[in-house]
Scaffold this active site. Structure first.
Site, PDB file in Angstrom:
ATOM      1  N   LYS A   1     -22.970 -45.246  65.426  1.00 46.83           N
ATOM      2  CA  LYS A   1     -23.141 -46.672  65.124  1.00 46.83           C
ATOM      3  C   LYS A   1     -24.343 -47.206  65.890  1.00 46.83           C
ATOM      4  CE  LYS A   1     -18.825 -49.181  64.135  1.00 46.83           C
ATOM      5  NZ  LYS A   1     -17.800 -50.028  64.753  1.00 46.83           N
TER       6      LYS A   1
HETATM    7  O1  G3P Z   1     -15.081 -52.327  64.614  1.00 43.09           O
HETATM    8  C1  G3P Z   1     -15.760 -53.375  64.027  1.00 43.09           C
HETATM    9  C2  G3P Z   1     -14.935 -54.533  63.533  1.00 43.09           C
HETATM   10  O2  G3P Z   1     -14.042 -54.100  62.555  1.00 43.09           O
HETATM   11  C3  G3P Z   1     -14.336 -55.406  64.590  1.00 43.09           C
HETATM   12  O3  G3P Z   1     -13.467 -56.348  64.071  1.00 43.09           O
HETATM   13  O4  G3P Z   1     -11.599 -57.915  64.498  1.00 43.09           O
HETATM   14  O5  G3P Z   1     -13.172 -57.375  66.359  1.00 43.09           O
HETATM   15  O6  G3P Z   1     -13.894 -58.791  64.448  1.00 43.09           O
HETATM   16  P1  G3P Z   1     -13.005 -57.671  64.898  1.00 43.09           P
END
Ligand code: G3P
Length: 221
Positions: free
Chosen positions: A83
Site C-alpha cells: 500500500k
Molecule cells: O483500511 C482502510 C480503510 O478500510 C479504513 O477504514 O473505518 O478506518 O475509515 P476506516
C-alpha cells in the site's frame, strides 16, 4: 465482487475464512498497532493465514524511502500487496514498485481524479474510502460510482477496492456500483449474514420439527 477483511487480527481472519467467502485482507498502520508490538511478526502471520492478497502499508514519506520500505514489505510473503498513500511521493514510489512487478494498492483515495492517477501508474488496486467521505459530509458512494464508471469507460485494469465500509448497505451498493473488491471490518462482515427473518424462520422450522418428533414418539401420528 471479492470480499476482503479489513483487519490485522488473526482470530477475525480465521472466523470469516471458515465461511468460505474470504478472498483477501487489507491492513493499515492503525490496525496493526492494535494487535502486536512486533508488527513484522504480525504481518507474516496475517499473510500466512489468508488465502489471497494481503495489503501491507508503507509508512515512509519520501519516494525513495517508500520504495525501499515497499520492496521490504513485498518480501514479507508471496501474497503481500504494497500500500502506498495517494501523495506525489507515494505515486512515484508506487510506479517504481509496479515496474519491479510488485502489486500496489493506492490508499487514502477520496476522489475520481486521484483514482485516475492510481490507474495510470498501473496499480493493482485503488482504495477509495467511502465511510470517511461520508463522515466529512461528502457522498462516498457517489465518488465510488464515478470511479467505477471511469475505469469501465477507460478500460483501466486497476481494480477498485471499496474501503472504509461501515455497514452492509455500503457493501451492497459497492457491488451495484461495480467495485471489484469490498474490504470491511469484522463487525460489518458478520452483519452481512444476519437477517431477522432468517432467525425467525429457523426458529419456526426447529419448533415444527421438534413437534413432529414428539408426536411420532408418543404415537400421536
Ligand atoms: O483500511 C482502510 C480503510 O478500510 C479504513 O477504514 O473505518 O478506518 O475509515 P476506516
Amino acid at each position: 465482487m471479492k470480499l476482503f477483511l479489513d483487519t490485522a487480527n488473526l482470530e477475525e481472519i480465521r472466523a470469516i475464512k471458515r465461511w468460505g467467502v474470504l478472498s483477501g485482507c487489507t491492513t493499515n498502520p492503525s490496525l496493526l498497532a492494535k494487535e502486536h508490538s512486533d508488527w513484522e511478526v504480525q504481518m507474516k502471520e496475517v499473510c500466512a493465514e489468508v488465502d489471497g492478497p494481503v495489503s501491507l502499508e508503507t509508512t515512509e514519506k519520501s519516494a525513495e524511502a517508500i520504495y525501499e520500505e515497499g520492496m521490504k514489505l513485498a518480501g514479507v510473503a508471496p501474497n503481500a500487496v504494497v500500500k502506498v498513500v495517494m501523495t506525489p511521493d507515494g505515486l512515484e514510489a508506487g510506479k517504481r514498485l509496479v515496474e519491479q512487478d510488485v502489486p500496489v494498492n493506492v490508499t487514502l483515495t477520496f476522489s475520481p481524479a486521484q483514482a485516475i492517477l492510481a490507474a495510470e501508474i498501473g496499480a493493482t488496486y485503488v482504495s477509495p474510502f467511502l465511510g470517511r467521505l461520508d463522515d466529512a459530509g461528502a457522498d462516498g458512494m457517489h465518488v465510488l460510482r464515478d470511479i467505477c464508471e471511469i475505469f469501465e469507460v477507460q478500460g483501466y485494469q486497476t481494480q477498485v477496492l471499496a474501503a472504509s465500509l461501515r455497514h452492509p448497505m455500503h457493501v451492497v451498493e459497492a457491488a451495484l456500483s461495480g467495485a471489484d473488491v469490498a474490504t470491511m471490518p469484522y463487525d460489518v462482515f458478520t452483519l452481512l449474514v444476519k437477517h431477522p427473518l432468517t432467525d425467525l424462520g429457523l426458529e419456526k422450522f426447529d419448533n415444527d420439527w421438534k413437534k413432529l418428533q414428539k408426536e411420532l414418539k408418543e404415537g400421536a401420528r
